[in-house]
Design a protein around this motif. Structure first.
Motif, PDB file in Angstrom:
ATOM      1  N   ALA A  14     -20.543  14.806  95.526  1.00  0.00           N
ATOM      2  CA  ALA A  14     -21.943  14.940  95.110  1.00  0.00           C
ATOM      3  C   ALA A  14     -22.308  16.416  95.009  1.00  0.00           C
ATOM      4  O   ALA A  14     -21.855  17.233  95.813  1.00  0.00           O
ATOM      5  CB  ALA A  14     -22.872  14.235  96.098  1.00  0.00           C
ATOM      6  N   ILE A  15     -23.135  16.717  93.995  1.00  0.00           N
ATOM      7  CA  ILE A  15     -23.646  18.071  93.780  1.00  0.00           C
ATOM      8  C   ILE A  15     -25.156  17.952  93.564  1.00  0.00           C
ATOM      9  O   ILE A  15     -25.600  17.238  92.649  1.00  0.00           O
ATOM     10  CB  ILE A  15     -23.000  18.737  92.553  1.00  0.00           C
ATOM     11  N   ARG A  16     -25.936  18.634  94.399  1.00  0.00           N
ATOM     12  CA  ARG A  16     -27.392  18.524  94.325  1.00  0.00           C
ATOM     13  C   ARG A  16     -28.006  19.911  94.115  1.00  0.00           C
ATOM     14  O   ARG A  16     -28.053  20.719  95.066  1.00  0.00           O
ATOM     15  CB  ARG A  16     -27.934  17.886  95.612  1.00  0.00           C
ATOM     16  N   PRO A  17     -28.452  20.209  92.887  1.00  0.00           N
ATOM     17  CA  PRO A  17     -29.057  21.517  92.620  1.00  0.00           C
ATOM     18  C   PRO A  17     -30.399  21.672  93.342  1.00  0.00           C
ATOM     19  O   PRO A  17     -31.164  20.709  93.462  1.00  0.00           O
ATOM     20  CB  PRO A  17     -29.249  21.510  91.102  1.00  0.00           C
ATOM     21  N   HIS A  18     -30.674  22.897  93.823  1.00  0.00           N
ATOM     22  CA  HIS A  18     -31.945  23.218  94.479  1.00  0.00           C
ATOM     23  C   HIS A  18     -32.385  24.591  93.973  1.00  0.00           C
ATOM     24  O   HIS A  18     -32.294  25.590  94.697  1.00  0.00           O
ATOM     25  CB  HIS A  18     -31.794  23.238  95.996  1.00  0.00           C
ATOM     26  N   GLY A  19     -32.858  24.645  92.735  1.00  0.00           N
ATOM     27  CA  GLY A  19     -33.266  25.927  92.187  1.00  0.00           C
ATOM     28  C   GLY A  19     -32.069  26.834  91.980  1.00  0.00           C
ATOM     29  O   GLY A  19     -31.174  26.522  91.183  1.00  0.00           O
ATOM     30  N   SER A  23     -26.534  22.016  97.136  1.00  0.00           N
ATOM     31  CA  SER A  23     -25.847  21.429  98.280  1.00  0.00           C
ATOM     32  C   SER A  23     -24.801  20.468  97.748  1.00  0.00           C
ATOM     33  O   SER A  23     -24.933  19.919  96.646  1.00  0.00           O
ATOM     34  CB  SER A  23     -26.826  20.716  99.223  1.00  0.00           C
ATOM     35  N   VAL A  24     -23.747  20.274  98.538  1.00  0.00           N
ATOM     36  CA  VAL A  24     -22.629  19.444  98.090  1.00  0.00           C
ATOM     37  C   VAL A  24     -22.215  18.491  99.203  1.00  0.00           C
ATOM     38  O   VAL A  24     -22.483  18.731 100.390  1.00  0.00           O
ATOM     39  CB  VAL A  24     -21.414  20.308  97.685  1.00  0.00           C
ATOM     40  N   VAL A  63     -24.561  25.616  99.371  1.00  0.00           N
ATOM     41  CA  VAL A  63     -23.858  26.675  98.641  1.00  0.00           C
ATOM     42  C   VAL A  63     -24.918  27.634  98.115  1.00  0.00           C
ATOM     43  O   VAL A  63     -25.694  27.286  97.223  1.00  0.00           O
ATOM     44  CB  VAL A  63     -23.007  26.096  97.491  1.00  0.00           C
ATOM     45  N   SER A  64     -24.974  28.826  98.697  1.00  0.00           N
ATOM     46  CA  SER A  64     -26.029  29.781  98.373  1.00  0.00           C
ATOM     47  C   SER A  64     -25.839  30.398  96.995  1.00  0.00           C
ATOM     48  O   SER A  64     -24.765  30.302  96.381  1.00  0.00           O
ATOM     49  CB  SER A  64     -26.059  30.896  99.426  1.00  0.00           C
ATOM     50  N   SER A  65     -26.872  31.066  96.524  1.00  0.00           N
ATOM     51  CA  SER A  65     -26.786  31.761  95.234  1.00  0.00           C
ATOM     52  C   SER A  65     -25.724  32.854  95.288  1.00  0.00           C
ATOM     53  O   SER A  65     -25.046  33.129  94.289  1.00  0.00           O
ATOM     54  CB  SER A  65     -28.141  32.346  94.849  1.00  0.00           C
ATOM     55  N   THR A  67     -22.907  32.763  97.041  1.00  0.00           N
ATOM     56  CA  THR A  67     -21.613  32.084  96.897  1.00  0.00           C
ATOM     57  C   THR A  67     -21.393  31.643  95.456  1.00  0.00           C
ATOM     58  O   THR A  67     -20.297  31.784  94.910  1.00  0.00           O
ATOM     59  CB  THR A  67     -21.536  30.868  97.844  1.00  0.00           C
ATOM     60  N   LEU A  68     -22.440  31.134  94.825  1.00  0.00           N
ATOM     61  CA  LEU A  68     -22.316  30.693  93.425  1.00  0.00           C
ATOM     62  C   LEU A  68     -21.970  31.868  92.505  1.00  0.00           C
ATOM     63  O   LEU A  68     -21.240  31.706  91.533  1.00  0.00           O
ATOM     64  CB  LEU A  68     -23.614  30.039  92.965  1.00  0.00           C
ATOM     65  N   ALA A  69     -22.485  33.048  92.835  1.00  0.00           N
ATOM     66  CA  ALA A  69     -22.253  34.223  91.991  1.00  0.00           C
ATOM     67  C   ALA A  69     -20.827  34.739  92.091  1.00  0.00           C
ATOM     68  O   ALA A  69     -20.345  35.397  91.162  1.00  0.00           O
ATOM     69  CB  ALA A  69     -23.232  35.331  92.363  1.00  0.00           C
ATOM     70  N   HIS A  70     -20.122  34.437  93.186  1.00  0.00           N
ATOM     71  CA  HIS A  70     -18.809  35.045  93.403  1.00  0.00           C
ATOM     72  C   HIS A  70     -17.665  34.040  93.494  1.00  0.00           C
ATOM     73  O   HIS A  70     -16.514  34.428  93.743  1.00  0.00           O
ATOM     74  CB  HIS A  70     -18.827  35.890  94.684  1.00  0.00           C
ATOM     75  N   THR A  71     -17.977  32.757  93.304  1.00  0.00           N
ATOM     76  CA  THR A  71     -16.932  31.727  93.364  1.00  0.00           C
ATOM     77  C   THR A  71     -17.057  30.793  92.171  1.00  0.00           C
ATOM     78  O   THR A  71     -17.933  30.953  91.321  1.00  0.00           O
ATOM     79  CB  THR A  71     -17.031  30.896  94.664  1.00  0.00           C
ATOM     80  N   LEU A  72     -16.183  29.786  92.165  1.00  0.00           N
ATOM     81  CA  LEU A  72     -16.171  28.810  91.072  1.00  0.00           C
ATOM     82  C   LEU A  72     -17.021  27.578  91.365  1.00  0.00           C
ATOM     83  O   LEU A  72     -17.058  26.649  90.555  1.00  0.00           O
ATOM     84  CB  LEU A  72     -14.728  28.373  90.806  1.00  0.00           C
ATOM     85  N   PHE A  73     -17.716  27.552  92.498  1.00  0.00           N
ATOM     86  CA  PHE A  73     -18.454  26.346  92.869  1.00  0.00           C
ATOM     87  C   PHE A  73     -19.512  25.952  91.844  1.00  0.00           C
ATOM     88  O   PHE A  73     -19.812  24.780  91.662  1.00  0.00           O
ATOM     89  CB  PHE A  73     -19.074  26.495  94.264  1.00  0.00           C
ATOM     90  N   GLY A  74     -20.076  26.924  91.176  1.00  0.00           N
ATOM     91  CA  GLY A  74     -21.069  26.620  90.161  1.00  0.00           C
ATOM     92  C   GLY A  74     -20.499  25.943  88.928  1.00  0.00           C
ATOM     93  O   GLY A  74     -21.238  25.367  88.124  1.00  0.00           O
TER      94      GLY A  74
END
Length: 216
Positions: A14-19, A23-24, A63-65, A67-74
């Motif tokens: 599951a992937i839940r966007p929050h702005g 969260s996953v 998963v913070s912004s 982390t999203l900026a520096h990894t592939l999680f996004g």
């Protein structure tokens, strides 16, 4: 802290966007959750995530912004396979190397070759990380502690033995696949100690001293 020895694999269910962040939920049928509690750290494809909720065979994490900026999680989708390792204990065997779970960069598979029962995997060498990567040195790839067996100007080679292929997600890599990299923590700290401009006073640390004490 982690060792880079993968304990289990899981799936992003599951992937839940929050702005600006998300969260996953990661599910694993093989990870031992008996000693996991809220607030614990679990390296997920080499990214240190904090457990915010627990199920019988799953955990949630934010998963913070950053982390999203520096990894592939996004870019991950539901069903993405994930390498998992719980944070090390004082009694843990150091089978790999010291891993922080803080991703330094992303690389891409440029070549795959079979060699007996093993696979030779060539990854592109990011320019900003090249100075930290050395032949026979350690590197973390999607959370897996591996040895750099060959280094060229633009790429480096890893040898993947059958056990690693069977117990991690690395067997699914193809030319073009992207992965997380974390360089050797010791290399990063050595650079800072030797760089007077960035670190301030060097404390007397020099290449000569390191060589004298057996570090070089």
């Amino acid at each position: 802290m982690f060792t880079g020895i993968i304990e289990a694999t899981g799936e992003l269910s599951a992937i839940r966007p929050h702005g600006d962040d998300l969260s996953v939920t990661i599910v694993s049928e093989t990870l031992d959750f008996s000693d996991v509690k809220l607030g614990d750290s679990i390296a997920s494809n080499g990214v240190c995530l904090t457990v915010t909720a627990l199920g019988k065979r799953s955990f949630d994490a934010d998963v913070s912004s950053e982390t999203l900026a520096h990894t592939l999680f996004g870019h991950y989708q539901r069903g993405q396979r994930i390498n998992l390792e719980k944070a090390m204990l004082p009694s843990t065997r150091m089978g790999g190397h010291i891993v922080s779970g803080h991703v330094d960069g992303v690389s891409q598979v440029v070549k795959l070759e079979q060699s007996g029962r093993a696979w030779q995997v060539w990854l592109a060498l990011p320019k900003q990380l090249a100075r930290y990567i050395a032949t026979k040195g350690s590197i973390t790839v999607d959370g897996i502690s591996l040895t750099v067996n060959e280094l060229s100007q633009n790429a480096f080679r890893l040898t993947i033995v059958p056990h690693t292929a069977q117990h991690t997600t690395i067997a699914a890599l193809k030319v073009g696949s992207k992965v997380h990299l974390e360089v050797d923590l010791i290399a990063r700290y050595l650079e800072r100690l030797l760089n007077k401009d960035n670190a301030g006073a060097s404390g007397g640390v020099s290449l000569a001293l390191l060589s004298q004490r057996g570090f070089l």
